[in-house]
Design a protein around this motif. Structure first.
Motif, PDB file in Angstrom:
ATOM      1  N   GLY A  59      -1.983   7.168   2.951  1.00  0.00           N
ATOM      2  CA  GLY A  59      -3.333   7.573   2.605  1.00  0.00           C
ATOM      3  C   GLY A  59      -3.630   8.997   3.021  1.00  0.00           C
ATOM      4  O   GLY A  59      -2.838   9.904   2.775  1.00  0.00           O
TER       5      GLY A  59
ATOM      6  N   ASN B 178     -11.845   2.819  -1.361  1.00  0.00           N
ATOM      7  CA  ASN B 178     -11.483   1.603  -0.640  1.00  0.00           C
ATOM      8  C   ASN B 178     -12.544   0.524  -0.831  1.00  0.00           C
ATOM      9  O   ASN B 178     -12.222  -0.663  -0.996  1.00  0.00           O
TER      10      ASN B 178
ATOM     11  N   GLY C 173     -13.381  -3.646  -0.660  1.00  0.00           N
ATOM     12  CA  GLY C 173     -14.249  -3.537   0.506  1.00  0.00           C
ATOM     13  C   GLY C 173     -15.315  -4.602   0.633  1.00  0.00           C
ATOM     14  O   GLY C 173     -16.165  -4.522   1.508  1.00  0.00           O
TER      15      GLY C 173
ATOM     16  N   SER D 167      -8.231   1.198   5.039  1.00  0.00           N
ATOM     17  CA  SER D 167      -7.770   2.605   4.979  1.00  0.00           C
ATOM     18  C   SER D 167      -7.840   3.278   6.347  1.00  0.00           C
ATOM     19  O   SER D 167      -8.633   4.187   6.565  1.00  0.00           O
TER      20      SER D 167
ATOM     21  N   GLY E 106       0.795  -1.215   0.000  1.00  0.00           N
ATOM     22  CA  GLY E 106       0.000   0.000   0.000  1.00  0.00           C
ATOM     23  C   GLY E 106       0.825   1.260   0.000  1.00  0.00           C
ATOM     24  O   GLY E 106       2.054   1.232  -0.162  1.00  0.00           O
TER      25      GLY E 106
ATOM     26  N   LEU F 102      -3.542   3.541   2.782  1.00  0.00           N
ATOM     27  CA  LEU F 102      -4.411   2.738   1.937  1.00  0.00           C
ATOM     28  C   LEU F 102      -3.646   1.459   1.664  1.00  0.00           C
ATOM     29  O   LEU F 102      -2.606   1.471   0.992  1.00  0.00           O
TER      30      LEU F 102
ATOM     31  N   SER G 176      -8.926  -4.673   1.038  1.00  0.00           N
ATOM     32  CA  SER G 176      -8.178  -3.433   1.240  1.00  0.00           C
ATOM     33  C   SER G 176      -8.670  -2.756   2.517  1.00  0.00           C
ATOM     34  O   SER G 176      -9.731  -3.091   3.046  1.00  0.00           O
TER      35      SER G 176
ATOM     36  N   SER H 230     -13.198   6.501   1.318  1.00  0.00           N
ATOM     37  CA  SER H 230     -14.054   5.388   1.720  1.00  0.00           C
ATOM     38  C   SER H 230     -14.666   4.697   0.510  1.00  0.00           C
ATOM     39  O   SER H 230     -14.739   3.463   0.449  1.00  0.00           O
TER      40      SER H 230
END
Length: 447
Positions: free
Chosen positions: A275, A290, A295, A319, A272, A328, A317, A287
């Motif tokens: 973020g 992600n 998600g 965040s 990653g 992230l 993933s 959001s």
């Protein structure tokens, strides 16, 4: 409630209605103590949290691991209660109590019936103010924490997570393990932990949040009374501890790959970039990004890596955010023989959001997923209590469900593509643990 409600660090009272006809009240007392409550209609229980605004990132070099050590020790007895007394207080009423050490705070919490809220406040206040940190208990708990760390070391996913943060943040305090290392725990002294306790546990660094069946006036009276009985001075005026500076940049790091060879049936891969900070206005956009990326079962990572190719069982993933930084990240657990291919696919899917954007159907699905998940989470008083704590300690504003949904509804496809392109331009870090070797993940270097 319309919009967000700011929470200024000045003494005074605030009161407003949140979504679902929940009454939120906040008191900032002259001592700097902050108390927030959310009364939920029809609730017959409540969750109580005592938050100290000090986490693992606040430890001095000779204190590494002290925050986590102290979290354990506060359950080991006070001048009035033994460790068994504390445990029995909650067990005898069917309640729950625990604590969490995080990078930016420590929270001691309990969940009980409405009639047992006074007891929970009394016990938690006693723990916060009056821990004796008995020398014998200190040594006993040292062994317990070493066992806890050893258990985590046997979980390759946990090891990969710790190495990933180390790769991403380098020598910065956010890159250190929250619980300390075997070395720092062995080297910890009672005097050092006691100093950490006395320095950080004070009225102006304490935030008390309660959600569920709670009367705010009774809460404020009970908290002040029991903190005073514990020896805290609530008469001396003090400003609340300032919130962390969101503009304080965490030093940049280059792309980094950390490999931890371990005999295993699976490789645990985390990859990653840096973020967004918790207060960044684009958190709603992140959001959505992600959610689209990893998600859920309809996400790109899940569909491409698990459903279409069968390369991994677990892939997603995440965040997390802090006051001045964020992450992230992507995770996959797969056969070591497939690790290089999986890492390459993870990177490809991550970058594709910045180069090709997302579909309208993906945006709609992500907004629906985030909105539904938020509503369901708030059925739990633990979540509401935690929301109050984060609002006070990190955000500086309270955002209810209606406002959160409104912000999500404003996110556009272009917003996601722009943020995706920005994040994809940042250095990529990777950590892998298992039967893997250096040189397997060259796709992450220099990204």
């Amino acid at each position: 409630m319309t919009g967000a409600t700011t929470l200024p660090l000045v003494a005074g009272e605030q009161s407003f209605m949140a979504a679902g006809e929940c009454l939120v009240r906040r008191s900032v007392l002259p001592s700097g103590l902050r108390i927030l409550s959310e009364r939920v209609p029809g609730a017959r229980s409540a969750t109580i949290g005592f938050w100290v605004t000090a986490g693992s990132r606040d430890e001095a070099p000779d204190e590494y691991g002290s925050t986590h050590f102290l979290e354990h020790l506060l359950f080991k007895g006070t001048h009035k209660r033994t460790a068994l007394d504390i445990a029995v207080s909650f067990d005898a009423v069917g309640g729950e109590h625990n604590a969490i050490t995080a990078k930016e705070y420590t929270c001691y919490y309990g969940r009980v019936r409405d009639s047992d809220v006074p007891m929970a406040i009394e016990v938690l206040a006693d723990m916060i103010t009056s821990s004796v940190i008995d020398p014998d208990e200190f040594e006993t708990e040292r062994e317990v924490i070493l066992e806890e760390i050893a258990m985590a070391e046997d979980d390759l996913g946990d090891v990969a997570s710790e190495r990933f943060f180390e790769a991403l943040f380098g020598d910065h305090s956010l890159g250190r393990p929250i619980g300390g290392s075997p070395q720092t725990i062995r080297e910890a002294t009672r005097e050092g932990v006691w100093h950490h306790y006395r320095r950080n546990y004070s009225p102006n660094r304490l935030v008390v949040t309660v959600a569920g069946a709670v009367d705010h006036d009774e809460l404020v009276e009970a908290v002040q009374r029991h903190l005073t009985l514990g020896g805290w001075d609530l008469d001396t005026h003090a400003e609340p501890a300032p919130r962390r500076d969101a503009e304080q940049a965490v030093p940049a790091t280059a792309s980094s790959t950390l490999i931890v060879p371990r005999p295993s049936e699976q490789a645990n891969i985390l990859m990653g970039v840096r973020g967004l900070a918790a207060t960044d206005a684009r958190r709603s956009t992140l959001s959505v990004l992600n959610s689209v990326l990893g998600g859920g079962m309809s996400s790109r990572l899940f569909q491409q890596i698990r459903e279409r190719r069968g390369l991994a069982y677990s892939v997603y993933s995440f965040s997390p955010s802090y006051s001045d930084a964020g992450v992230l990240g992507m995770y996959a657990g797969c056969s070591p023989a497939k690790a290089e291919s999986v890492a390459a696919l993870m990177l490809e899917e991550f970058r594709s959001i910045g180069t090709g954007g997302i579909l309208p159907s993906e945006l709609d699905r992500a907004v629906g997923q985030m909105g539904g998940a938020s509503a369901l989470a708030l059925e739990d008083s633990d979540t509401r209590m935690s929301r109050l704590g984060r609002a006070e300690i990190t955000m500086g504003e309270f955002v209810d469900l209606d406002e959160a949904l409104r912000r999500l509804s404003l996110v556009t496809i272009d917003d996601v593509a722009d943020l995706g392109a920005e994040l994809a331009s940042r250095p990529v870090s990777l950590a892998a643990v298992g039967s893997v070797a250096d040189g397997m993940f060259i796709t992450a270097e220099g990204a």
